[in-house]
Design a protein around this motif. Structure first.
Motif, short mmCIF file in Angstrom:
data_model
loop_
_atom_site.label_atom_id
_atom_site.label_comp_id
_atom_site.label_asym_id
_atom_site.label_seq_id
_atom_site.Cartn_x
_atom_site.Cartn_y
_atom_site.Cartn_z
N PHE B 31 0.66 -1.09 -0.12
CA PHE B 31 0.05 0.13 -0.13
C PHE B 31 0.81 1.26 0.10
O PHE B 31 0.45 2.12 -0.90
CB PHE B 31 -0.96 0.08 1.25
CG PHE B 31 -2.01 0.94 1.18
CD1 PHE B 31 -3.14 1.24 0.34
CD2 PHE B 31 -1.57 2.16 1.91
CE1 PHE B 31 -3.71 2.27 0.41
CE2 PHE B 31 -2.37 3.38 1.94
CZ PHE B 31 -3.43 3.33 1.05
N ALA B 34 2.14 1.77 -3.68
CA ALA B 34 1.05 2.30 -4.28
C ALA B 34 0.30 3.49 -3.99
O ALA B 34 -0.01 4.40 -5.03
CB ALA B 34 0.10 1.14 -4.35
N ALA B 35 0.30 3.80 -2.89
CA ALA B 35 -0.35 5.22 -2.57
C ALA B 35 0.62 6.24 -3.01
O ALA B 35 0.08 7.09 -3.49
CB ALA B 35 -0.34 5.24 -0.96
N ARG B 37 2.58 6.38 -5.78
CA ARG B 37 2.19 6.50 -7.06
C ARG B 37 0.82 7.11 -7.35
O ARG B 37 0.92 7.96 -8.24
CB ARG B 37 2.16 5.15 -7.60
CG ARG B 37 1.99 4.73 -9.14
CD ARG B 37 1.57 3.43 -9.48
NE ARG B 37 0.14 3.01 -8.97
CZ ARG B 37 -0.28 1.81 -8.61
NH1 ARG B 37 0.68 0.77 -8.54
NH2 ARG B 37 -1.42 1.72 -7.87
N GLU B 38 -0.17 6.95 -6.79
CA GLU B 38 -1.50 7.48 -6.75
C GLU B 38 -1.40 8.85 -6.48
O GLU B 38 -2.09 9.64 -7.16
CB GLU B 38 -2.30 6.62 -6.16
CG GLU B 38 -2.85 5.20 -6.65
CD GLU B 38 -3.24 5.03 -8.04
OE1 GLU B 38 -4.05 5.93 -8.29
OE2 GLU B 38 -2.54 4.17 -8.78
N SER B 172 -12.24 1.49 -9.37
CA SER B 172 -11.50 2.17 -8.04
C SER B 172 -12.51 2.47 -6.96
O SER B 172 -12.17 3.21 -6.12
CB SER B 172 -10.77 3.36 -8.64
OG SER B 172 -11.67 4.39 -8.80
N VAL B 354 -5.96 8.59 -1.84
CA VAL B 354 -5.14 8.04 -2.60
C VAL B 354 -5.95 7.23 -3.75
O VAL B 354 -5.44 6.58 -4.77
CB VAL B 354 -4.46 6.71 -1.99
CG1 VAL B 354 -3.37 7.43 -1.01
CG2 VAL B 354 -5.40 5.73 -1.09
N ALA B 358 -4.93 2.16 -5.19
CA ALA B 358 -3.66 1.87 -4.25
C ALA B 358 -4.05 0.64 -3.50
O ALA B 358 -3.02 0.27 -2.70
CB ALA B 358 -3.55 2.93 -3.23
N TYR B 359 -4.93 0.11 -3.42
CA TYR B 359 -5.29 -0.95 -2.42
C TYR B 359 -5.16 -2.49 -2.96
O TYR B 359 -5.26 -3.47 -2.16
CB TYR B 359 -6.89 -1.02 -2.03
CG TYR B 359 -7.21 0.12 -1.07
CD1 TYR B 359 -6.96 0.33 0.23
CD2 TYR B 359 -7.38 1.58 -1.71
CE1 TYR B 359 -7.51 1.24 0.97
CE2 TYR B 359 -7.53 2.63 -1.01
CZ TYR B 359 -7.66 2.27 0.44
OH TYR B 359 -7.79 3.65 1.06
#
Lengths: 214, 525
Positions: B31, B34-35, B37-38, B172, B354, B358-359
């Motif tokens: 997470f 990815a967070a 990145r978002e 999403s 986010v 991201a999850y």
């Protein structure tokens, strides 16, 4: 072990601890009305809030003329009706120059898609939420009839309008016991999928016309 | 998760439907990665902020209209708890009533089995394409890809799911899967992709939502009319009647459950409710919690086969796929009460920043971080990272219509994640540090030594820094990763226990040696 037995076994193993405990008390009295001064008035207001057109008529004799009025105003030229709809409504619509098709024998999908409107009754109206419920018996017909035409004119008796969802569910129990399908309709079809802006009219009828009798 | 699925990585490879992004969701980065990145996508943050704000406001207005809202929540919680406790009985009752009503019932222990059942049923119905009602469980089992691999095109018919599918994208949000897209992006997707898979977008399409919606209506009408087989999920499965309920807005659900000859409904086993009357509680809670409407435009209820009306070949696939694992966890099982309204993600400060991608799961936001690690297990790094995607602020608890205690489950799952780290033989910095701290704090003499040492550090630093700096900034490796997002206060020059001792021995006076200016902690015996 087949999947069914396996899943049931896993469930029984998983809830052993709670089954030993006291039963769960559901603190809710079912089927109660929601207090309101004017049930039909609230219904009209809430249906209109979905941008549907609502007309009230005093007696059943006034219905045919009102059906013609709302359909003509919507620019309809062809109408399908299920069996069980009053002959007088059908005759009035035909007399006004609209093509009327009765769903007997059942009309095909492609033809229905070309028909402009459908006229039905409804089983229950829910005032608080502005909802019409069809149980698809006589006068309401197959589910597809109220789905493909772009205009749905729906006639409901004031006596069939209840305060809120619990009373509606109680009234619908017999239809469910007969395994009738139910369609709950609250306004025209809509979406909020683009930036959460509400847009009326996606796949279902884009125009909902409601006539309340009595 | 799904052995029958083969993924096509190139979007131009021979496929029937648009290819989703490559890779499996459970292989997603953890997470925090990815967070980040978002968060770099300011368009996404903008879209999300507007959308969640709108829906939060709408929900609050509609909920405030219902004086008995809290009673409804309490009832819903109790009904779900009572159901889960006898889930086996209610499923058997539902099965018996479905069979009596002419439906065929199938059971699937996991995603692969559910997909195989659906593929076989679709193939047996003799078609190479189906239309779909939006359904979370079919996303969860990645049914579209299983069908694609079997040579069947699965067309999403919900507007947002259509945007996601045509956009080679992933959903999403549980309710508004394309919440991350704005109108201009949607217009471009429609213009670019619609023609490849059916009726093209009309010429001169603008980004007006009404025009975009009309384009979707036109694109899908053909598919609805020719479809002979469809799939749906189910918001509720009523045990005492065998009735399935689909709650929707657009009418695409009605199209799918009415027009074809064969209808296959894929339903998670936790969707069962005991009686038709129980719907009076959920039909009040769900629309107001999810779209902020008094009632959603359309709800379809059907009981098996209705002679002469709608599909005459009706199947229901009951899916476990990790649900019984969650059910066996006394704290975690409350996640199974969820009715997928999405109110929790709309109020979540983490989700709001986010977004859902991201999850690494089809279930994002608060419900996602407690459901995903329970359904999938915690063997993948992303699943172990999810319980930490929360500030534990509890905003989700206040809006949840079935009163899920999110922080309780989150903390419980963090505990599980920490235990897994401990059990892992490879060294982890956090485990190491915690071990040392545990050892130091395990005996008073060591603890006193630590506080004395930190007091000394505090005194030296305070003298050196002239008392102006209250926090450490950047720390040297290996503490860098910890310090880049957190402030570490400069230690107190007098340990609390010493201040306390002095204070107690001289009541009513400022502890000796401590001017109020120098005092780090206010002491109130």
């Amino acid at each position: 072990m087949n999947a069914r037995d396996e899943i049931l076994r896993r469930i029984r193993a998983g809830v052993k601890d709670v089954r030993r405990g006291a039963p769960v008390d559901v603190p809710w009295r079912y089927g109660q009305p929601t207090p309101m001064v004017d049930v039909v008035g609230r219904f009209v207001e809430r249906v209109e809030d979905y941008k549907a057109r609502v007309e009230r008529v005093a007696t059943p004799d006034d219905v045919p003329a009102m059906v013609v009025t709302v359909l003509a105003d919507a620019g309809v030229t062809s109408v399908v009706v299920p069996t069980g709809v009053e002959d007088t409504w059908r005759q009035a619509v035909a007399a006004a120059g609209m093509r009327v098709v009765v769903d007997d024998p059942p009309v095909g999908k492609a033809e229905l898609n070309e028909i402009g409107a459908v006229v039905t009754t409804a089983s229950v109206g829910v005032a608080e939420t502005g909802t019409l419920v069809l149980s698809h018996g006589p006068g309401q017909g197959r589910r597809v009839l109220t789905l493909l035409p772009d205009v749905h004119a729906c006639v409901i008796r004031a006596d069939d309008v209840v305060s809120d969802v619990p009373e509606a569910i109680a009234r619908l129990r017999p239809a469910i016991d007969e395994r009738r399908p139910l369609t709950w309709i609250s306004g025209g079809s809509a979406t909020s999928d683009i930036e959460l802006a509400r847009v009326e009219g996606v796949h279902g009828p884009r125009t909902l016309l409601v006539i309340v009798v009595g | 998760m799904n052995a029958t699925t083969t993924r096509v990585t190139s979007r131009d490879a021979a496929r029937l439907t648009p290819a989703p992004p490559p890779g499996l969701l459970e292989d997603s980065p953890v997470f925090p990665i990815a967070a980040k990145r978002e968060l770099a996508n300011s368009q996404l943050r903008n879209n999300l902020a507007r959308a969640t704000e709108t829906i939060r406001t709408k929900r609050a207005i509609r909920v405030a209209e219902v004086p008995r809202w809290e009673d409804l929540r309490t009832a819903a919680e109790a009904i779900k708890n009572a159901t889960l406790r006898h889930l086996d009985d209610y499923l058997l009752q539902a099965e018996a009533n479905l069979i009596k009503a002419g439906a065929h019932v199938h059971w699937a222990r996991d995603a692969a089995q559910a997909d195989q059942i659906v593929v076989d049923l679709v193939k047996a119905s003799g078609v190479d394409e189906i239309v779909k009602v939006k359904s979370m469980v079919t996303q969860e089992i990645e049914m579209n890809e299983a069908l694609e691999a079997a040579g069947v095109a699965a067309w999403e018919t919900d507007l947002a799911e259509l945007i996601v599918q045509l956009g080679h994208d992933r959903p999403s949000h549980v309710l508004v899967p394309a919440i991350h897209r704005n109108r201009a992006e949607i217009r471009d997707i429609f213009v670019e992709e619609m023609g490849r898979y059916g009726t093209p977008a009309p010429d001169g399409l603008t980004d007006d939502p009404a025009e975009l919606t009309a384009a979707a209506r036109q694109h899908l009408r053909d598919k609805f009319l020719r479809a002979r087989t469809s799939t749906s999920g189910g918001n509720f499965l009523v045990a005492d009647t065998g009735t399935l309920v689909v709650v929707e807005s657009e009418g695409n659900g009605r199209m799918c459950v009415t027009l074809p000859d064969t209808l296959i409904s894929v339903v998670g086993i936790e969707k069962v409710v005991p009686t038709f009357e129980d719907l009076e509680v959920f039909m009040q809670l769900l629309p107001r919690s999810s779209t902020g409407e008094r009632m959603n435009p359309y709800t379809s209820m059907w009981t098996g086969v209705t002679p002469g009306d709608g599909p005459q070949n009706v199947h229901v696939v009951l899916v476990d796929n990790g649900r019984t694992k969650a059910l066996a966890d006394p704290i975690g099982r409350q996640a199974l009460r969820c009715i997928r309204c999405s109110a929790c993600m709309n109020v979540c400060p983490i989700y709001g920043h986010v977004g859902g991608h991201a999850y690494g799961s089809v279930y994002p936001g608060p419900i996602g971080i407690i459901l995903t690690p329970q359904l999938r297990g915690m063997s993948a790094p992303v699943d172990r990272s999810l319980p930490y995607a929360s500030t534990l602020c509890g905003a989700c608890v206040d809006v949840c219509p079935v009163k899920i205690n999110f922080p309780e489950v989150i903390v419980h799952l963090r505990h599980k994640a920490a235990d897994l780290k401990k059990a892992d033989r490879r060294p982890h910095m956090e485990t190491l540090v915690m071990g040392v701290v545990g050892w130091l704090f395990g005996r008073e003499s060591r603890y006193t030594w630590v506080t004395t040492a930190s007091g000394l550090v505090g005194r030296v630093l305070k003298a050196g820094l002239d008392g102006r700096q209250k926090f450490f900034g950047w720390l040297p490796w290996p503490a860098t990763r910890w310090s880049q997002a957190r402030d570490l206060p400069i230690p107190a020059s007098q340990p609390f226990r010493r201040q306390w001792k002095k204070r107690s021995s001289s009541p009513g006076r400022t502890p000796e040696g401590l001017s109020s200016h120098d005092r780090d902690t206010e002491v109130r015996p």
